[in-house]
Design a protein around this motif. Structure first.
Motif, PDB file in Angstrom:
ATOM      1  N   PRO A  29       0.789  -1.235   0.000  1.00  0.00           N
ATOM      2  CA  PRO A  29       0.000   0.000   0.000  1.00  0.00           C
ATOM      3  C   PRO A  29       0.819   1.281   0.000  1.00  0.00           C
ATOM      4  O   PRO A  29       0.525   2.215  -0.752  1.00  0.00           O
ATOM      5  N   ALA A  30       1.863   1.363   0.842  1.00  0.00           N
ATOM      6  CA  ALA A  30       2.665   2.585   0.901  1.00  0.00           C
ATOM      7  C   ALA A  30       3.393   2.828  -0.416  1.00  0.00           C
ATOM      8  O   ALA A  30       3.461   3.959  -0.911  1.00  0.00           O
ATOM      9  N   THR A  31       3.935   1.756  -1.016  1.00  0.00           N
ATOM     10  CA  THR A  31       4.633   1.890  -2.294  1.00  0.00           C
ATOM     11  C   THR A  31       3.661   2.270  -3.406  1.00  0.00           C
ATOM     12  O   THR A  31       3.986   3.088  -4.279  1.00  0.00           O
ATOM     13  N   ASN A  44       4.666   4.448   8.148  1.00  0.00           N
ATOM     14  CA  ASN A  44       5.109   3.819   9.385  1.00  0.00           C
ATOM     15  C   ASN A  44       4.177   2.709   9.872  1.00  0.00           C
ATOM     16  O   ASN A  44       4.284   2.264  11.012  1.00  0.00           O
ATOM     17  N   LEU A  45       3.261   2.261   9.000  1.00  0.00           N
ATOM     18  CA  LEU A  45       2.349   1.183   9.353  1.00  0.00           C
ATOM     19  C   LEU A  45       2.707  -0.083   8.577  1.00  0.00           C
ATOM     20  O   LEU A  45       3.093   0.005   7.404  1.00  0.00           O
ATOM     21  N   PRO A  46       2.577  -1.282   9.185  1.00  0.00           N
ATOM     22  CA  PRO A  46       2.882  -2.532   8.481  1.00  0.00           C
ATOM     23  C   PRO A  46       1.949  -2.754   7.297  1.00  0.00           C
ATOM     24  O   PRO A  46       0.738  -2.512   7.381  1.00  0.00           O
ATOM     25  N   ARG A  57      -3.157  -3.085   4.101  1.00  0.00           N
ATOM     26  CA  ARG A  57      -3.765  -3.522   2.833  1.00  0.00           C
ATOM     27  C   ARG A  57      -5.280  -3.740   2.915  1.00  0.00           C
ATOM     28  O   ARG A  57      -6.025  -3.193   2.083  1.00  0.00           O
ATOM     29  N   PRO A  58      -5.820  -4.517   3.881  1.00  0.00           N
ATOM     30  CA  PRO A  58      -7.281  -4.674   3.922  1.00  0.00           C
ATOM     31  C   PRO A  58      -8.005  -3.376   4.243  1.00  0.00           C
ATOM     32  O   PRO A  58      -9.114  -3.142   3.746  1.00  0.00           O
ATOM     33  N   LEU A  59      -7.380  -2.518   5.046  1.00  0.00           N
ATOM     34  CA  LEU A  59      -8.006  -1.231   5.373  1.00  0.00           C
ATOM     35  C   LEU A  59      -8.090  -0.338   4.140  1.00  0.00           C
ATOM     36  O   LEU A  59      -9.109   0.315   3.893  1.00  0.00           O
ATOM     37  N   VAL A  60      -6.997  -0.321   3.360  1.00  0.00           N
ATOM     38  CA  VAL A  60      -6.992   0.488   2.134  1.00  0.00           C
ATOM     39  C   VAL A  60      -7.998  -0.056   1.128  1.00  0.00           C
ATOM     40  O   VAL A  60      -8.728   0.711   0.478  1.00  0.00           O
ATOM     41  N   SER A  61      -8.068  -1.382   0.988  1.00  0.00           N
ATOM     42  CA  SER A  61      -9.034  -1.975   0.061  1.00  0.00           C
ATOM     43  C   SER A  61     -10.464  -1.649   0.479  1.00  0.00           C
ATOM     44  O   SER A  61     -11.319  -1.352  -0.364  1.00  0.00           O
TER      45      SER A  61
END
Length: 247
Positions: free
Chosen positions: A41-43, A94-96, A101-105
């Motif tokens: 997600p960050a990338t 700074n988040l794993p 990933r599920p939160l962003v989705s």
């Protein structure tokens, strides 16, 4: 490398054509595709925003040339949006990835549903100044950085929901997005750096080609069918991402 550039040229062209015409969905469209390819997600957010520095600049300039920008609205959106974007990018860095990933989705799914809701909802045009523009810009910038997109669906939909003229909302939001995106990208550079250059180059080239056309067709292309298509696509990609995260 060349296959990635060509693929994301197509993604960038389609995403920017939609974004320039509707004032939304570049980031959420491109980020949904990248998450589907397994990009962290960050990338994904950093790559999309790096590309958007160029595409939003061209799109905003095109809207300015066609007289679609309200500069008072632009100032009220851009400054708080830059602040919110910097905070969101710092937190995402700074988040794993497995947590984000599920939160962003899920967030992108909400954005897809928001676009669909806006497609079927009509609001009367009014001339009074819009309310809560500063907080809207702050919140929109934060969510845009966290989710890799969402400035347009959140800010444009809210302003259109207040009854503002679509032409000036779309033009002003597009130009404000340049300043927000530049701030988010700078924050990512100082926190995680930028990888995936072929993807960034492809998004920039495709988006740059589409930007002038998108501004030109803003008043000519029917919004509703395009918004429905985009909303359905983003929702389906996001549901896939949520299911993959928990499988």
């Amino acid at each position: 490398m060349w296959e990635d550039i060509i693929l994301f040229m197509a993604v960038g062209f389609a995403a920017q054509l939609i974004d320039g015409a509707l004032g939304m969905a570049y980031g959420v469209s491109a980020t949904s595709v990248m998450l589907g390819f397994g990009v962290p997600p960050a990338t994904a957010s950093a790559s999309v925003h790096a590309a958007e520095v160029f595409t939003t600049g061209l799109s905003g300039l095109s809207h300015w040339r066609f007289g679609n920008v309200d500069f008072r609205l632009l100032r009220r959106l851009a400054i708080p949006g830059m602040i919110g974007g910097a905070v969101g990018a710092f937190l995402l860095s700074n988040l794993p990835g497995e947590v984000v990933r599920p939160l962003v989705s899920a967030y992108l799914l909400l954005m897809g549903l928001l676009i669909l809701w806006k497609a079927f909802r009509k609001a009367p045009i009014r001339t009074e100044p819009p309310k809560w523009v500063g907080p809207l810009g702050l919140f929109g910038g934060f969510l845009d950085a966290i989710g890799g997109g969402g400035w347009g669906p959140m800010v444009t939909s809210s302003l259109l929901g207040q009854g503002m003229a679509p032409r000036y909302v779309i033009g002003s939001v597009n130009l404000a997005e340049f300043f927000v995106t530049a701030t988010i990208t700078s924050t990512f550079i100082f926190t995680i750096g930028l990888d995936l250059w072929p993807i960034i180059v492809g998004l920039v080239i495709g988006g740059g080609i589409a930007a002038p056309f998108a501004a030109l067709v803003t008043a000519r292309v029917p919004d509703k069918p395009l918004m429905i298509l985009v909303g359905v696509l983003i929702s389906l990609l996001s549901i896939r991402g949520v299911l993959q995260a928990f499988s």
